[in-house]
Scaffold this motif. Structure first.
Motif, PDB file in Angstrom:
ATOM      1  N   HIS A  54       0.733 -23.693  27.866  1.00  0.00           N
ATOM      2  CA  HIS A  54       0.810 -23.144  29.222  1.00  0.00           C
ATOM      3  C   HIS A  54       2.162 -23.464  29.866  1.00  0.00           C
ATOM      4  O   HIS A  54       2.873 -22.568  30.350  1.00  0.00           O
ATOM      5  N   GLY A  55       2.520 -24.745  29.855  1.00  0.00           N
ATOM      6  CA  GLY A  55       3.788 -25.148  30.457  1.00  0.00           C
ATOM      7  C   GLY A  55       4.992 -24.709  29.651  1.00  0.00           C
ATOM      8  O   GLY A  55       6.057 -24.431  30.212  1.00  0.00           O
ATOM      9  N   GLY A  56       4.815 -24.634  28.332  1.00  0.00           N
ATOM     10  CA  GLY A  56       5.924 -24.233  27.480  1.00  0.00           C
ATOM     11  C   GLY A  56       6.336 -22.787  27.671  1.00  0.00           C
ATOM     12  O   GLY A  56       7.521 -22.480  27.813  1.00  0.00           O
ATOM     13  N   ILE A  57       5.347 -21.897  27.709  1.00  0.00           N
ATOM     14  CA  ILE A  57       5.681 -20.483  27.891  1.00  0.00           C
ATOM     15  C   ILE A  57       6.202 -20.246  29.302  1.00  0.00           C
ATOM     16  O   ILE A  57       7.059 -19.380  29.526  1.00  0.00           O
ATOM     17  N   GLU A  58       5.720 -21.034  30.269  1.00  0.00           N
ATOM     18  CA  GLU A  58       6.241 -20.949  31.630  1.00  0.00           C
ATOM     19  C   GLU A  58       7.716 -21.345  31.658  1.00  0.00           C
ATOM     20  O   GLU A  58       8.541 -20.672  32.289  1.00  0.00           O
ATOM     21  N   ALA A  59       8.036 -22.435  30.965  1.00  0.00           N
ATOM     22  CA  ALA A  59       9.432 -22.892  30.922  1.00  0.00           C
ATOM     23  C   ALA A  59      10.330 -21.855  30.258  1.00  0.00           C
ATOM     24  O   ALA A  59      11.441 -21.589  30.719  1.00  0.00           O
ATOM     25  N   ILE A  60       9.847 -21.257  29.187  1.00  0.00           N
ATOM     26  CA  ILE A  60      10.651 -20.280  28.451  1.00  0.00           C
ATOM     27  C   ILE A  60      10.855 -19.005  29.269  1.00  0.00           C
ATOM     28  O   ILE A  60      11.979 -18.506  29.396  1.00  0.00           O
ATOM     29  N   LEU A  61       9.775 -18.486  29.855  1.00  0.00           N
ATOM     30  CA  LEU A  61       9.863 -17.212  30.575  1.00  0.00           C
ATOM     31  C   LEU A  61      10.544 -17.337  31.929  1.00  0.00           C
ATOM     32  O   LEU A  61      11.317 -16.455  32.323  1.00  0.00           O
ATOM     33  N   ILE A  62      10.276 -18.434  32.638  1.00  0.00           N
ATOM     34  CA  ILE A  62      10.834 -18.579  33.982  1.00  0.00           C
ATOM     35  C   ILE A  62      12.176 -19.292  33.956  1.00  0.00           C
ATOM     36  O   ILE A  62      13.150 -18.840  34.561  1.00  0.00           O
ATOM     37  N   GLY A  63      12.248 -20.418  33.258  1.00  0.00           N
ATOM     38  CA  GLY A  63      13.502 -21.159  33.203  1.00  0.00           C
ATOM     39  C   GLY A  63      14.488 -20.600  32.204  1.00  0.00           C
ATOM     40  O   GLY A  63      15.633 -20.282  32.544  1.00  0.00           O
ATOM     41  N   GLY A  64      14.040 -20.446  30.956  1.00  0.00           N
ATOM     42  CA  GLY A  64      14.931 -20.020  29.886  1.00  0.00           C
ATOM     43  C   GLY A  64      15.436 -18.601  30.017  1.00  0.00           C
ATOM     44  O   GLY A  64      16.646 -18.344  29.921  1.00  0.00           O
ATOM     45  N   MET A  65      14.533 -17.654  30.258  1.00  0.00           N
ATOM     46  CA  MET A  65      14.941 -16.253  30.323  1.00  0.00           C
ATOM     47  C   MET A  65      15.841 -15.968  31.528  1.00  0.00           C
ATOM     48  O   MET A  65      16.791 -15.189  31.422  1.00  0.00           O
ATOM     49  N   THR A  66      15.541 -16.621  32.647  1.00  0.00           N
ATOM     50  CA  THR A  66      16.392 -16.437  33.829  1.00  0.00           C
ATOM     51  C   THR A  66      17.793 -16.974  33.562  1.00  0.00           C
ATOM     52  O   THR A  66      18.797 -16.345  33.926  1.00  0.00           O
ATOM     53  N   ALA A  67      17.859 -18.146  32.912  1.00  0.00           N
ATOM     54  CA  ALA A  67      19.166 -18.734  32.607  1.00  0.00           C
ATOM     55  C   ALA A  67      19.936 -17.875  31.607  1.00  0.00           C
ATOM     56  O   ALA A  67      21.156 -17.720  31.722  1.00  0.00           O
ATOM     57  N   ILE A  68      19.238 -17.305  30.646  1.00  0.00           N
ATOM     58  CA  ILE A  68      19.894 -16.425  29.672  1.00  0.00           C
ATOM     59  C   ILE A  68      20.466 -15.193  30.373  1.00  0.00           C
ATOM     60  O   ILE A  68      21.605 -14.776  30.106  1.00  0.00           O
ATOM     61  N   GLN A  69      19.674 -14.631  31.278  1.00  0.00           N
ATOM     62  CA  GLN A  69      20.147 -13.463  32.037  1.00  0.00           C
ATOM     63  C   GLN A  69      21.368 -13.820  32.872  1.00  0.00           C
ATOM     64  O   GLN A  69      22.361 -13.074  32.898  1.00  0.00           O
ATOM     65  N   ASN A  70      21.316 -14.968  33.554  1.00  0.00           N
ATOM     66  CA  ASN A  70      22.458 -15.406  34.359  1.00  0.00           C
ATOM     67  C   ASN A  70      23.689 -15.641  33.492  1.00  0.00           C
ATOM     68  O   ASN A  70      24.817 -15.321  33.904  1.00  0.00           O
ATOM     69  N   LEU A  71      23.486 -16.190  32.317  1.00  0.00           N
ATOM     70  CA  LEU A  71      24.606 -16.472  31.410  1.00  0.00           C
ATOM     71  C   LEU A  71      25.269 -15.176  30.950  1.00  0.00           C
ATOM     72  O   LEU A  71      26.504 -15.062  30.941  1.00  0.00           O
ATOM     73  N   ILE A  72      24.459 -14.200  30.573  1.00  0.00           N
ATOM     74  CA  ILE A  72      25.000 -12.917  30.111  1.00  0.00           C
ATOM     75  C   ILE A  72      25.780 -12.237  31.239  1.00  0.00           C
ATOM     76  O   ILE A  72      26.889 -11.729  31.028  1.00  0.00           O
ATOM     77  N   LEU A  73      25.205 -12.243  32.438  1.00  0.00           N
ATOM     78  CA  LEU A  73      25.892 -11.637  33.577  1.00  0.00           C
ATOM     79  C   LEU A  73      27.192 -12.371  33.888  1.00  0.00           C
ATOM     80  O   LEU A  73      28.220 -11.745  34.181  1.00  0.00           O
TER      81      LEU A  73
END
Length: 268
Positions: A118-137
């Motif tokens: 539960h917490g892992g997928i939350e971290a990946i989708l909310i923390g990780g994916m947002t950071a990846i998007q910010n990094l690409i931009l």
């Protein structure tokens, strides 16, 4: 230009958000014979109850319905609504999963496994994916390729706001989500164990305790979103305290499950 410090902070957040839950999962899998089925169910519950069902309710009450959206413009009403919505959806999701998909999974380790999923997928989708998007931009901005955003059919004014946000936001703000995700995983594990303990011992009042505790943890963050609280470190400190307390609860609760092999208390 987006600063190098900001980009490094984004990379660290990606590593923490994706790597930390994987490391915890590997540890419990290897050292405590953790079943992977509760991990998968925990991830599924988060996606279904939070990303789909809770978001649909938010879309209706916060945007579609004029009466509720107007009422919830009040910061205190919004904070109460938002914190309890999170508690009800997530904790009821756990409860329903335990009495259906996880009927035969009642061990302490199963509760931890659910929390990791539960917490892992939350971290990946909310923390990780947002950071990846910010990094690409950010990389596109630094390369002068801001027009790459046009493929998302964004208005030029929105593109400029995104660009300004990434450039002007303090570097530490891109690191905070990664650190927060680590704390939140322990919170999710603790709440998962609490609800499972209630199900195992047929003390369903524990579900209410989990909802109230979840809402209490989320309440300051909801006020922060509305500008009622402005100190981000106070919010993160509150999350850290809740994380530590729930970690201690998780460790002490093992005896309530009848005892299992591999005492984690002796290893930490």
């Amino acid at each position: 230009m987006v600063s190098i410090t900001s980009i490094i902070s984004m990379i660290i957040t990606i590593i923490l958000s994706i790597g930390f839950p994987i490391i915890i999962g590997i540890y419990f899998y290897r050292k405590h014979k953790m079943s992977l089925w509760p991990v998968a169910v925990g991830a599924f519950v988060f996606i279904l109850f939070v990303m789909i069902l809770e978001r649909r309710m938010h879309n209706y009450l916060l945007f579609t319905n004029f009466n509720t959206s107007t009422f919830l413009e009040n910061p205190w009403a919004y904070a109460i609504y938002g914190s309890f919505a999170a508690g009800i959806f997530e904790e009821c999701g756990r409860f329903l999963a335990y009495i259906t998909l996880l009927r035969k999974k009642r061990s302490w380790t199963d509760g931890i496994a659910f929390g990791i999923g539960h917490g892992g997928i939350e971290a990946i989708l909310i923390g990780g994916m947002t950071a990846i998007q910010n990094l690409i931009l950010s990389i596109n901005i630094n390369l002068g390729n801001i027009n790459a955003l046009n493929k998302y059919n964004m208005p030029s004014a929105m593109i400029e706001r995104i660009k300004s946000s990434l450039i002007d936001t303090p570097s530490y703000a891109f690191l905070v989500p990664g650190i927060e995700r680590m704390f939140v995983i322990f919170i999710q594990i603790g709440l998962s164990v609490l609800v499972l303990q209630g199900v195992k011992n047929k003390k369903y009042i524990y579900l209410l305790y989990a909802i109230l505790l979840h809402a209490l943890i989320d309440f300051p963050a909801a006020l922060f979103q509305k500008g009622m609280l402005t100190n981000i470190w106070a919010i993160e400190g509150w999350v850290a305290i809740a994380s530590i307390l729930l970690l201690l609860f998780t460790l002490r609760s093992k005896s309530n499950f009848g005892g299992e092999k591999g005492e984690i208390q002796d290893e930490i």
